[in-house]
Design an enzyme around this catalytic site. Structure first.
Site, PDB file in Angstrom:
ATOM      1  N   GLN A 138      36.518  39.399  31.900  1.00 54.70           N
ATOM      2  CA  GLN A 138      36.207  37.969  31.827  1.00 54.70           C
ATOM      3  C   GLN A 138      36.383  37.262  33.165  1.00 54.70           C
ATOM      4  O   GLN A 138      35.555  36.444  33.542  1.00 54.70           O
ATOM      5  CB  GLN A 138      37.067  37.168  30.911  1.00 54.70           C
ATOM      6  CG  GLN A 138      37.825  37.636  29.766  1.00 54.70           C
ATOM      7  CD  GLN A 138      38.635  36.423  29.325  1.00 54.70           C
ATOM      8  OE1 GLN A 138      38.059  35.416  28.911  1.00 54.70           O
ATOM      9  NE2 GLN A 138      39.938  36.504  29.466  1.00 54.70           N
ATOM     10  N   GLY A 183      36.240  38.643  36.096  1.00 52.65           N
ATOM     11  CA  GLY A 183      35.176  39.168  36.943  1.00 52.65           C
ATOM     12  C   GLY A 183      33.882  38.393  36.750  1.00 52.65           C
ATOM     13  O   GLY A 183      33.211  38.020  37.715  1.00 52.65           O
ATOM     14  N   VAL A 240      45.551  39.769  41.068  1.00 52.59           N
ATOM     15  CA  VAL A 240      45.459  38.804  39.961  1.00 52.59           C
ATOM     16  C   VAL A 240      45.972  39.443  38.668  1.00 52.59           C
ATOM     17  O   VAL A 240      46.618  38.799  37.846  1.00 52.59           O
ATOM     18  CB  VAL A 240      43.989  38.341  39.784  1.00 52.59           C
ATOM     19  CG1 VAL A 240      43.827  37.433  38.576  1.00 52.59           C
ATOM     20  CG2 VAL A 240      43.485  37.636  41.049  1.00 52.59           C
ATOM     21  N   ASP A 293      48.891  28.539  38.852  1.00 58.39           N
ATOM     22  CA  ASP A 293      50.062  27.761  38.440  1.00 58.39           C
ATOM     23  C   ASP A 293      50.151  26.484  39.283  1.00 58.39           C
ATOM     24  O   ASP A 293      50.462  25.401  38.780  1.00 58.39           O
ATOM     25  CB  ASP A 293      51.328  28.606  38.626  1.00 58.39           C
ATOM     26  CG  ASP A 293      51.168  29.980  38.000  1.00 58.39           C
ATOM     27  OD1 ASP A 293      51.051  30.052  36.774  1.00 58.39           O
ATOM     28  OD2 ASP A 293      51.109  30.982  38.752  1.00 58.39           O
ATOM     29  N   ARG A 340      47.568  24.084  38.092  1.00 56.71           N
ATOM     30  CA  ARG A 340      47.992  23.519  36.807  1.00 56.71           C
ATOM     31  C   ARG A 340      49.025  22.418  37.026  1.00 56.71           C
ATOM     32  O   ARG A 340      48.979  21.354  36.390  1.00 56.71           O
ATOM     33  CB  ARG A 340      48.611  24.626  35.945  1.00 56.71           C
ATOM     34  CG  ARG A 340      47.588  25.604  35.400  1.00 56.71           C
ATOM     35  CD  ARG A 340      48.247  26.857  34.825  1.00 56.71           C
ATOM     36  NE  ARG A 340      47.280  27.677  34.107  1.00 56.71           N
ATOM     37  CZ  ARG A 340      47.486  28.940  33.753  1.00 56.71           C
ATOM     38  NH1 ARG A 340      48.626  29.543  34.056  1.00 56.71           N
ATOM     39  NH2 ARG A 340      46.550  29.600  33.087  1.00 56.71           N
ATOM     40  N   HIS A 388      54.843  34.941  38.761  1.00 57.44           N
ATOM     41  CA  HIS A 388      53.767  34.401  37.908  1.00 57.44           C
ATOM     42  C   HIS A 388      54.094  34.793  36.468  1.00 57.44           C
ATOM     43  O   HIS A 388      53.571  35.761  35.921  1.00 57.44           O
ATOM     44  CB  HIS A 388      52.399  34.946  38.305  1.00 57.44           C
ATOM     45  CG  HIS A 388      51.335  34.559  37.306  1.00 57.44           C
ATOM     46  ND1 HIS A 388      50.925  33.265  37.125  1.00 57.44           N
ATOM     47  CD2 HIS A 388      50.646  35.296  36.404  1.00 57.44           C
ATOM     48  CE1 HIS A 388      50.015  33.214  36.163  1.00 57.44           C
ATOM     49  NE2 HIS A 388      49.834  34.439  35.700  1.00 57.44           N
TER      50      HIS A 388
HETATM   51  P1  NAD Z   1      39.680  41.611  30.843  1.00 56.15           P
HETATM   52  O1  NAD Z   1      40.381  42.534  29.892  1.00 56.15           O
HETATM   53  O2  NAD Z   1      38.573  40.745  30.371  1.00 56.15           O
HETATM   54  O3  NAD Z   1      39.108  42.477  32.050  1.00 56.15           O
HETATM   55  C1  NAD Z   1      39.860  43.434  32.713  1.00 56.15           C
HETATM   56  C2  NAD Z   1      38.886  44.468  33.248  1.00 56.15           C
HETATM   57  O4  NAD Z   1      39.629  45.375  34.050  1.00 56.15           O
HETATM   58  C3  NAD Z   1      38.194  45.293  32.154  1.00 56.15           C
HETATM   59  O5  NAD Z   1      36.789  45.225  32.330  1.00 56.15           O
HETATM   60  C4  NAD Z   1      38.730  46.701  32.374  1.00 56.15           C
HETATM   61  O6  NAD Z   1      37.758  47.691  32.079  1.00 56.15           O
HETATM   62  C5  NAD Z   1      39.063  46.650  33.861  1.00 56.15           C
HETATM   63  N1  NAD Z   1      40.005  47.672  34.307  1.00 56.15           N
HETATM   64  C6  NAD Z   1      41.067  48.197  33.656  1.00 56.15           C
HETATM   65  N2  NAD Z   1      41.647  49.149  34.379  1.00 56.15           N
HETATM   66  C7  NAD Z   1      40.945  49.229  35.540  1.00 56.15           C
HETATM   67  C8  NAD Z   1      41.049  50.067  36.683  1.00 56.15           C
HETATM   68  N3  NAD Z   1      41.986  51.024  36.791  1.00 56.15           N
HETATM   69  N4  NAD Z   1      40.162  49.877  37.680  1.00 56.15           N
HETATM   70  C9  NAD Z   1      39.186  48.951  37.589  1.00 56.15           C
HETATM   71  N5  NAD Z   1      39.033  48.151  36.505  1.00 56.15           N
HETATM   72  C10 NAD Z   1      39.902  48.288  35.504  1.00 56.15           C
HETATM   73  O7  NAD Z   1      40.836  40.772  31.523  1.00 56.15           O
HETATM   74  P2  NAD Z   1      40.700  39.404  32.346  1.00 56.15           P
HETATM   75  O8  NAD Z   1      40.776  38.274  31.403  1.00 56.15           O
HETATM   76  O9  NAD Z   1      39.570  39.499  33.287  1.00 56.15           O
HETATM   77  O10 NAD Z   1      42.095  39.410  33.126  1.00 56.15           O
HETATM   78  C11 NAD Z   1      42.375  40.383  34.098  1.00 56.15           C
HETATM   79  C12 NAD Z   1      43.847  40.333  34.477  1.00 56.15           C
HETATM   80  O11 NAD Z   1      44.160  39.102  35.109  1.00 56.15           O
HETATM   81  C13 NAD Z   1      44.818  40.461  33.300  1.00 56.15           C
HETATM   82  O12 NAD Z   1      45.892  41.289  33.696  1.00 56.15           O
HETATM   83  C14 NAD Z   1      45.304  39.029  33.117  1.00 56.15           C
HETATM   84  O13 NAD Z   1      46.568  38.991  32.488  1.00 56.15           O
HETATM   85  C15 NAD Z   1      45.376  38.591  34.550  1.00 56.15           C
HETATM   86  N6  NAD Z   1      45.436  37.141  34.795  1.00 56.15           N
HETATM   87  C16 NAD Z   1      46.200  36.730  35.829  1.00 56.15           C
HETATM   88  C17 NAD Z   1      46.267  35.384  36.137  1.00 56.15           C
HETATM   89  C18 NAD Z   1      47.107  34.887  37.307  1.00 56.15           C
HETATM   90  O14 NAD Z   1      47.216  33.670  37.457  1.00 56.15           O
HETATM   91  N7  NAD Z   1      47.701  35.722  38.137  1.00 56.15           N
HETATM   92  C19 NAD Z   1      45.561  34.466  35.379  1.00 56.15           C
HETATM   93  C20 NAD Z   1      44.774  34.914  34.325  1.00 56.15           C
HETATM   94  C21 NAD Z   1      44.721  36.284  34.045  1.00 56.15           C
HETATM   95  C1  LMR Z   2      47.617  32.929  32.897  1.00 56.34           C
HETATM   96  O1  LMR Z   2      48.520  32.430  33.590  1.00 56.34           O
HETATM   97  O2  LMR Z   2      46.695  32.253  32.408  1.00 56.34           O
HETATM   98  C2  LMR Z   2      47.644  34.427  32.618  1.00 56.34           C
HETATM   99  O3  LMR Z   2      48.445  35.073  33.555  1.00 56.34           O
HETATM  100  C3  LMR Z   2      48.097  34.684  31.226  1.00 56.34           C
HETATM  101  C4  LMR Z   2      47.990  36.135  30.859  1.00 56.34           C
HETATM  102  O4  LMR Z   2      49.000  36.664  30.326  1.00 56.34           O
HETATM  103  O5  LMR Z   2      46.929  36.757  31.080  1.00 56.34           O
END
Ligand code: NAD
Ligand code: LMR
Length: 329
Positions: A16, A18, A130, A160, A163, A188
């Site tokens: 998502q 991506g 991320v 954050d 936000r 985070h």
């Molecule tokens: P998602 O599940 O929609 O997508 C993750 C993608 O990563 C999937 O398409 C999966 O196939 C791929 N993937 C898994 N292992 C992989 C690997 N070894 N190499 C390459 N690709 C791989 O998740 P999302 O909603 O896109 O979120 C991604 C990450 O970001 C999650 O860990 C989420 O918790 C994190 N996130 C962090 C923050 C932040 O502020 N730091 C905010 C939101 C989400």
């Molecule tokens: C966020 O801050 O929105 C994400 O890190 C939450 C999560 O666990 O994917």
């Protein structure tokens, strides 16, 4: 003059975040309106087809700055010659998974990615993690890239930060652009500490302008720290467009700098500042200049802030010790 494209690698490209990120990179929001980019999409084999679908859509936008797209499930190929690496793909926590299991599963992703960055990245590589747990995933990758300067590995707390800006702007009835020097400290995670004691609004300290300790403690801090969980509860999926937006902000600021008299928040390798153990990847107030993030020095930390920074840093120490115990670093 035609510029050489910048190689930008995005892992988890079919996910998502991506989907929300790639179109903005290709349209020039990451690096600027005159910088061509070549995208490298890294996915797991089962998701390569979906990444190919996204690439078809990118083609269909006919972005003038997009000079090419490569899709691969091989980390070495994905990071060969990379200038900007956005490590988004991670293993989410599933039912019954303990914290240790989550760290171990992510170690299996971020260790080989760190090694691949070490082996093939361009000299100027900048890495933003991320995928959660972002700070510790960044630490794992960094520890497996000994030839890359440690400062090039960062984790995202800009979401954050954004936000916190929005919550404060709403409370005071000001524009987000009226707020300066806001800081997210620590991890985070829900232990993070959004600090209003150094933030300024119209030349006043934000905490004084708010003048409502109960709001600060019982509303502002938990709202910002638990916003990720609130979004998951409301949307049934974690934040995506706002996370992609913050990733764009993080890299754009890193490359183009912070405004004079302001700073932002990023999780960077600690040099021991503010009592944060050296080497941990923790969020700090940072300025960016000449393509480098630097920790703002010399802030006075009162007892209220100290306790909260210490709690979040203690969690990072626990995570580091756990991945060390698992032999991941
Ligand atoms: P998602 O599940 O929609 O997508 C993750 C993608 O990563 C999937 O398409 C999966 O196939 C791929 N993937 C898994 N292992 C992989 C690997 N070894 N190499 C390459 N690709 C791989 O998740 P999302 O909603 O896109 O979120 C991604 C990450 O970001 C999650 O860990 C989420 O918790 C994190 N996130 C962090 C923050 C932040 O502020 N730091 C905010 C939101 C989400
Ligand atoms: C966020 O801050 O929105 C994400 O890190 C939450 C999560 O666990 O994917």
């Amino acid at each position: 003059m035609t510029r050489t494209p910048v190689n930008v690698t995005v892992t988890g490209a079919a996910g998502q975040i991506g989907y929300a990120l790639l179109f903005r990179i290709a349209s020039g929001h990451l690096l600027g309106p005159d910088v061509p980019v070549r995208l490298r999409l890294l996915e797991i084999p089962q998701a390569v087809k979906a990444a190919e679908g996204t690439a078809m859509e990118l083609d269909d936008c006919a972005f003038p700055l997009l000079s090419g797209i490569d899709i691969t499930d091989d980390a070495k190929t994905a990071f060969d010659g990379v200038n900007v690496a956005l490590l988004v793909g991670a293993r989410p926590r599933s039912k019954g998974m303990e914290r240790g299991d989550l760290l171990e599963a992510n170690g299996g992703i971020f260790k080989p990615q760190g090694e691949a960055i070490n082996a093939g990245a361009a000299d100027d590589v900048r890495v933003l993690v991320v995928g959660n747990p972002a700070n510790t995933n960044a630490l794992i990758a960094q520890q497996h890239a000994p030839d890359v300067p440690a400062e090039r590995f960062t984790a995202m707390t800009r979401l954050d930060h954004n936000r916190a800006l929005s919550q404060l702007a709403k409370k005071l009835g000001v524009a987000v652009t009226d707020i300066r020097k806001l800081t997210i400290w620590g991890n985070h995670s829900a232990t993070q500490y959004p600090d209003l004691f150094h933030a300024e609004v119209g030349g006043r300290i934000a905490a004084e302008a708010v003048n409502d300790q109960s709001w600060l403690e019982n509303d502002f801090i938990p709202t910002v720290a638990k916003r990720g969980a609130a979004i998951i509860e409301a949307r049934g999926a974690s934040s995506a467009a706002s996370a992609a937006n913050a990733a764009i902000d993080h890299v754009h600021t890193w490359v183009n700098g912070t405004d004079e008299g302001d700073w932002t928040s990023a999780a960077v390798v600690s040099d021991g500042s503010y009592g944060v153990p050296e080497g941990l990847i923790s969020s700090f107030p940072v300025t960016a200049k000449d393509g480098r993030y630097e920790i703002v020095q010399g802030l006075e930390i009162d007892e209220f802030s100290r306790a909260r920074i210490d709690a979040s840093v203690a969690e990072l120490v626990e995570e580091r010790d756990a991945v060390r115990g698992l032999g991941l670093i």
